[in-house]
Design an enzyme around this catalytic site. Structure first.
Site, PDB file in Angstrom:
ATOM      1  N   ASP A 207       0.409  -1.100  -0.126  1.00 22.86           N
ATOM      2  CA  ASP A 207       0.093  -0.271  -0.107  1.00 22.86           C
ATOM      3  C   ASP A 207       0.609   1.383  -0.129  1.00 22.86           C
ATOM      4  O   ASP A 207       1.519   1.862   0.942  1.00 22.86           O
ATOM      5  CB  ASP A 207      -0.723  -0.494   1.313  1.00 22.86           C
ATOM      6  CG  ASP A 207      -1.953   1.334   1.380  1.00 22.86           C
ATOM      7  OD1 ASP A 207      -1.245   2.040   0.950  1.00 22.86           O
ATOM      8  OD2 ASP A 207      -2.230   1.162   2.894  1.00 22.86           O
ATOM      9  N   GLN A 210       1.339   6.955   1.470  1.00 21.57           N
ATOM     10  CA  GLN A 210       1.961   7.012   1.750  1.00 21.57           C
ATOM     11  C   GLN A 210       3.161   7.580   1.739  1.00 21.57           C
ATOM     12  O   GLN A 210       3.766   8.601   1.598  1.00 21.57           O
ATOM     13  CB  GLN A 210       2.082   7.354   3.275  1.00 21.57           C
ATOM     14  CG  GLN A 210       0.097   7.209   3.827  1.00 21.57           C
ATOM     15  CD  GLN A 210      -0.110   9.026   3.740  1.00 21.57           C
ATOM     16  OE1 GLN A 210       0.851   9.833   4.429  1.00 21.57           O
ATOM     17  NE2 GLN A 210      -1.164   9.424   3.885  1.00 21.57           N
ATOM     18  N   LYS A 233      -3.328  12.484  -3.327  1.00 18.90           N
ATOM     19  CA  LYS A 233      -1.875  12.098  -1.906  1.00 18.90           C
ATOM     20  C   LYS A 233      -0.477  12.851  -2.388  1.00 18.90           C
ATOM     21  O   LYS A 233      -0.105  13.868  -1.972  1.00 18.90           O
ATOM     22  CB  LYS A 233      -2.120  11.229  -1.078  1.00 18.90           C
ATOM     23  CG  LYS A 233      -3.110  10.560  -0.617  1.00 18.90           C
ATOM     24  CD  LYS A 233      -2.820   9.644   0.434  1.00 18.90           C
ATOM     25  CE  LYS A 233      -4.458   8.814   1.238  1.00 18.90           C
ATOM     26  NZ  LYS A 233      -4.679   9.146   2.077  1.00 18.90           N
ATOM     27  N   CYS A 371      -7.922   5.654  10.548  1.00 20.30           N
ATOM     28  CA  CYS A 371      -8.112   5.072   9.750  1.00 20.30           C
ATOM     29  C   CYS A 371      -7.390   3.550   9.938  1.00 20.30           C
ATOM     30  O   CYS A 371      -7.370   2.541   9.082  1.00 20.30           O
ATOM     31  CB  CYS A 371      -8.358   4.661   8.565  1.00 20.30           C
ATOM     32  SG  CYS A 371     -10.009   6.115   7.741  1.00 20.30           S
TER      33      CYS A 371
HETATM   34  N1  PMP Z   1      -3.581   3.389   2.831  1.00 19.10           N
HETATM   35  C1  PMP Z   1      -2.990   4.424   2.998  1.00 19.10           C
HETATM   36  C2  PMP Z   1      -1.860   4.037   4.683  1.00 19.10           C
HETATM   37  C3  PMP Z   1      -3.827   5.769   3.472  1.00 19.10           C
HETATM   38  O1  PMP Z   1      -3.198   6.884   4.312  1.00 19.10           O
HETATM   39  C4  PMP Z   1      -4.570   5.985   2.545  1.00 19.10           C
HETATM   40  C5  PMP Z   1      -5.795   7.203   2.763  1.00 19.10           C
HETATM   41  N2  PMP Z   1      -5.651   7.493   3.748  1.00 19.10           N
HETATM   42  C6  PMP Z   1      -5.360   4.731   2.260  1.00 19.10           C
HETATM   43  C7  PMP Z   1      -5.258   3.635   2.578  1.00 19.10           C
HETATM   44  C8  PMP Z   1      -6.912   4.960   1.819  1.00 19.10           C
HETATM   45  O2  PMP Z   1      -7.061   5.506   0.779  1.00 19.10           O
HETATM   46  P1  PMP Z   1      -7.540   5.848  -0.399  1.00 19.10           P
HETATM   47  O3  PMP Z   1      -8.631   6.869   0.706  1.00 19.10           O
HETATM   48  O4  PMP Z   1      -7.237   7.602  -1.068  1.00 19.10           O
HETATM   49  O5  PMP Z   1      -8.244   5.281  -1.329  1.00 19.10           O
END
Ligand code: PMP
Length: 413
Positions: A207, A210, A233, A371
């Site tokens: 993932d 970040q 991002k 989250c």
């Molecule tokens: N993984 C990480 C580490 C994140 O920081 C985020 C966004 N906060 C996501 C996944 C999810 O990204 P998105 O909401 O753009 O799909």
């Protein structure tokens, strides 16, 4: 304001001038935007590209024989090529345009899960995952009877690598890990994680939500199987993101969604699928999003990821030292290898109250669990205040943050 360790190609004032929103006010004060880990601001170059696309090139892609549709297709495919270059993927066949990180992970969890997960199998994730790298795997496990295994973290917020190795067994079918933690800033030792998994023939998904805004990512050097990130991002539009997958995997996995674009032939008896990458892109895609994302990624490459990383590290260090000097303040996430996120708590003050006071001062930070509820549980806290830096932040932003937090501490304690 220039920082001495940055090469002359990096001029923070020029960069800031590219981002119109940074010139706006919040609560009647010049905005201090320290929530780029949630979503970044957009440079004029991206806004112009979106505007140009809709004014001069707008049509559906891959369908029309007419000139405009071909222009739209070229612009869309140019976004894919920029993403390929950004990740150093071998081919655009390996670049799937998705909605974002969440969508990319759901695609893999769903397709991989259907084909490979069975009762008794295991999926390895870590304790610091965003919900979007937990829940899709839980769903895949529920559907298949597989089990989720979690790599624990130490008190600094680093992966326990010995425990990780113990979790890899003949039952492990995939490892899914965050490259850089959004809640702690930890940069995970992904090379080692991938090497250990590959020793056992286990694929790895990273993932990169970040990581991509802050550092150079080379999917071939990493030898990673799947890598996903979000456009919003990395200075791009919302609603668009990238899933990189090794060609052998993408060829092997079943489609995620069915519809137009992803088919070669359709009869009521049988459908054959389009070639890569279109096999995974059902329906009309986010065309302008791809255009904007491509320009955003080119913009980052032009500034230079090494320059961005050096600049942000300087801000991170400066902010960390000054925050720690505030009585009762502790930082959650103190890994040796960190990217530009600082999560903190002031003893006796609720994170939400700290965030609210900062908001009144025109300082945008995030408060809450980010989250990552299981990670907050691991640290025994309800949430944190999180300040995150992007290429466009400067020392003034850090000064404002420190002054704001000092004020919040005085008011709340
Ligand atoms: N993984 C990480 C580490 C994140 O920081 C985020 C966004 N906060 C996501 C996944 C999810 O990204 P998105 O909401 O753009 O799909």
């Amino acid at each position: 304001m220039s920082n001495s360790i940055i090469t002359s190609a990096f001029d923070i004032d020029t960069i800031r001038a590219d981002f119109p929103l940074l010139g706006e006010q919040m609560r009647g004060k010049p905005i201090v935007f320290l929530d780029s880990a949630a979503s970044s601001q957009k440079p004029q170059q991206v806004l112009d590209a979106l505007d140009y696309y809709y004014k001069h090139q707008n049509a559906n892609v891959h369908r029309g024989v007419y000139e405009l549709s071909q222009q739209a297709t070229d612009a869309y495919e140019q976004g894919r090529e920029s993403a390929r270059r950004f990740l150093n993927a071998a081919s655009t066949e390996e670049i799937i345009l998705v909605k974002g990180t969440t969508d990319g992970i759901n695609l893999v969890a769903s397709s991989f899960g259907r084909k490979y997960l069975r009762e008794g199998d295991e999926v390895v994730i870590s304790a610091m995952e965003h919900h979007s790298n937990i829940v899709p795997w839980q769903l895949a496990c529920e559907q298949s009877g597989a089990t989720l295994k979690v790599i624990p973290v130490n008190d600094k917020g680093e992966l326990l690598m010995d425990e990780y190795e113990k979790l890899l067994t003949d039952r492990t079918k995939i490892v899914a890990l965050v490259h850089v933690s959004n809640a702690l800033g930890t940069i995970n030792p992904v090379e080692e994680v991938i090497a250990k998994a590959h020793e056992r023939g286990i694929p790895v998904l990273l993932d990169g939500a970040q990581a991509t805004p802050h550092m150079k990512v080379d999917v071939q050097a990493l030898d990673v199987d799947f890598y996903t990130f979000s456009g919003h991002k990395v200075f791009g539009p919302t609603g668009i993101g990238i899933l990189y997958g090794k060609k052998k995997w993408l060829e092997d996995l079943p489609p995620y969604q069915g519809g137009g674009e992803m088919i070669a032939t359709v009869t009521f008896e049988k459908t054959t699928y389009n070639e890569l990458p279109h096999k995974f892109e059902a329906g009309t895609p986010d065309i302008s999003g791809a255009v904007g994302l491509g320009v955003a990624l080119d913009y980052i490459e032009k500034i230079g990821q090494d320059n961005i990383a050096a600049h942000e590290n300087a801000l991170l260090q400066s902010a960390t030292e000054q925050l720690l000097a505030i009585d009762g303040l502790r930082i959650i996430g103190t890994a040796d290898n960190k990217a530009s996120v600082i999560s903190f708590l002031i003893d006796g003050a609720h994170p939400y109250d700290v965030g609210t006071i900062l908001d009144k001062l025109g300082i945008a930070v995030r408060t809450g669990h980010h989250c990552t509820q299981p990670l907050m549980d691991r640290f025994g806290i309800p949430g944190t205040v999180r300040a995150s830096f992007a290429a466009y932040n400067n020392e003034d932003d850090v000064e404002q943050l420190i002054a704001g937090v000092q004020r919040a501490a005085r008011m709340l304690l």
